[in-house]
Design a protein around this motif. Structure first.
Motif, PDB file in Angstrom:
ATOM      1  N   HIS A  57      51.452  94.620 -37.135  1.00 53.92           N
ATOM      2  CA  HIS A  57      51.168  93.199 -36.801  1.00 53.92           C
ATOM      3  C   HIS A  57      49.744  92.994 -36.362  1.00 53.92           C
ATOM      4  O   HIS A  57      48.969  94.045 -36.320  1.00 53.92           O
ATOM      5  CB  HIS A  57      51.996  92.528 -35.759  1.00 53.92           C
ATOM      6  N   HIS A  59      47.936  92.357 -33.625  1.00 61.53           N
ATOM      7  CA  HIS A  59      47.510  92.442 -32.209  1.00 61.53           C
ATOM      8  C   HIS A  59      46.181  93.654 -32.298  1.00 61.53           C
ATOM      9  O   HIS A  59      46.420  94.680 -33.109  1.00 61.53           O
ATOM     10  CB  HIS A  59      48.495  92.837 -31.241  1.00 61.53           C
ATOM     11  N   HIS A  62      46.815  97.254 -32.186  1.00 57.46           N
ATOM     12  CA  HIS A  62      47.455  97.828 -33.459  1.00 57.46           C
ATOM     13  C   HIS A  62      46.425  98.010 -34.605  1.00 57.46           C
ATOM     14  O   HIS A  62      46.800  98.517 -35.580  1.00 57.46           O
ATOM     15  CB  HIS A  62      48.761  97.062 -33.830  1.00 57.46           C
ATOM     16  N   HIS A 115      57.672  88.553 -31.706  1.00 56.71           N
ATOM     17  CA  HIS A 115      56.394  88.919 -30.944  1.00 56.71           C
ATOM     18  C   HIS A 115      54.910  88.519 -31.579  1.00 56.71           C
ATOM     19  O   HIS A 115      54.470  87.708 -30.920  1.00 56.71           O
ATOM     20  CB  HIS A 115      56.385  90.504 -31.119  1.00 56.71           C
ATOM     21  N   ASP A 134      56.018  96.560 -32.279  1.00 61.36           N
ATOM     22  CA  ASP A 134      56.253  95.966 -30.962  1.00 61.36           C
ATOM     23  C   ASP A 134      57.611  94.758 -31.058  1.00 61.36           C
ATOM     24  O   ASP A 134      57.955  93.949 -30.333  1.00 61.36           O
ATOM     25  CB  ASP A 134      55.358  94.996 -30.615  1.00 61.36           C
TER      26      ASP A 134
HETATM   27 ZN   LIG Z   1      51.697  93.438 -30.020  1.00 62.81          ZN
END
Ligand SMILES: [Zn+2]
Length: 255
Positions: A57, A59, A62, A115, A134
């Protein structure tokens, strides 16, 4: 033993770096790119060259290392179609139930919105491995930042249907806080035993990764909304699984 070697290490403060490699083919993937320098160092120590990056994902914790790692190794970057505008340098974008191949192993992509809306997880079907980012943590689940509680509940239901012996690699070392939360809600014997084990591991600064689905099914409250004892503990004896999940997620947010 499977054909893959898997190394895990801490990046940033509590992110897990995970590298999976096949000795025979030399193919080597990093799950997410939390910290380019540390991932690069792990690759060097183990004499590996990065061929793939599997992104779960968008974020920053990451994806921050993508640019450096791609520049250095010319690795293929795979990530969610639904977050393609927010993740740099993707070569291949994937959607729910699509399969990709890694070193002869079929990997099923599973979309798990909650998330973030575009979050995906990578299920190595033949190897009984799941890289859950996550979405699922040991005795916990990701915070619901973008989706609804209903979406996150449905995403976790997809994980519950995988084979119980699936080894699950998750994105953060949050196990101790998660176990304490679970024990505060319902100090069942399995939960207390696991809390003790995690306390001991963490006191020695050891990793708790990976977990297995069968361990999660009896200690991860977020997967246990059909458990009558848990429902009674919450004074929600008649509630639906989805409502139990939502109550727990709300409680955990302020724990
Ligand atoms: Zn995350």
């Amino acid at each position: 033993m499977g054909k893959f070697n898997i190394n895990h290490f801490i990046c940033r403060s509590d992110n897990y770096g995970v590298i999976i490699s096949d000795k025979n083919t030399g193919l080597t993937a990093s799950i997410d790119a939390p910290d380019a320098e540390i991932i690069d160092q792990e690759l060097k120590i183990n004499d590996l060259k990065l061929t793939h990056l599997f992104i779960t994902h968008k974020h920053l914790d990451h994806i921050e290392g993508i640019e450096y790692l791609k520049d250095k190794y010319s690795c293929k970057v795979i990530g969610p179609e639904k977050e393609k505008d927010e993740i740099p340098l993707l070569d291949i974008t994937v959607i729910d139930e699509e399969y990709i191949d890694f070193s002869g192993s079929p990997i099923k992509i599973i979309e798990t919105p909650g998330h973030t809306l575009g979050h995906i997880i990578y299920h190595f079907e033949q190897d009984n491995l799941l890289f859950a980012g996550d979405t699922l943590f040991l005795m916990g689940c990701g915070r619901v930042f973008e989706g609804t509680h209903k979406q996150m509940f449905e995403s976790l239901e997809k994980i519950k249907k995988l084979p119980p012996n699936t080894a699950i690699y998750f994105g953060h070392e949050y196990s101790l806080a998660n176990a304490k939360f679970a024990a505060s809600i319902w100090p069942d014997k399995h939960i207390k035993k696991r809390l003790d084990e995690i306390e001991s591991l963490r006191a020695q600064n050891k990793h708790t990764i990976p977990t297995t689905l069968d361990a999660e099914l009896i200690t991860n409250l977020f997967l246990m909304g059909d458990n009558t004892s848990l429902k009674r503990k919450l004074d929600m004896g008649d509630a639906k699984e989805e409502e139990i999940f939502s109550e727990l997620r709300t409680k955990k947010d302020t724990f």
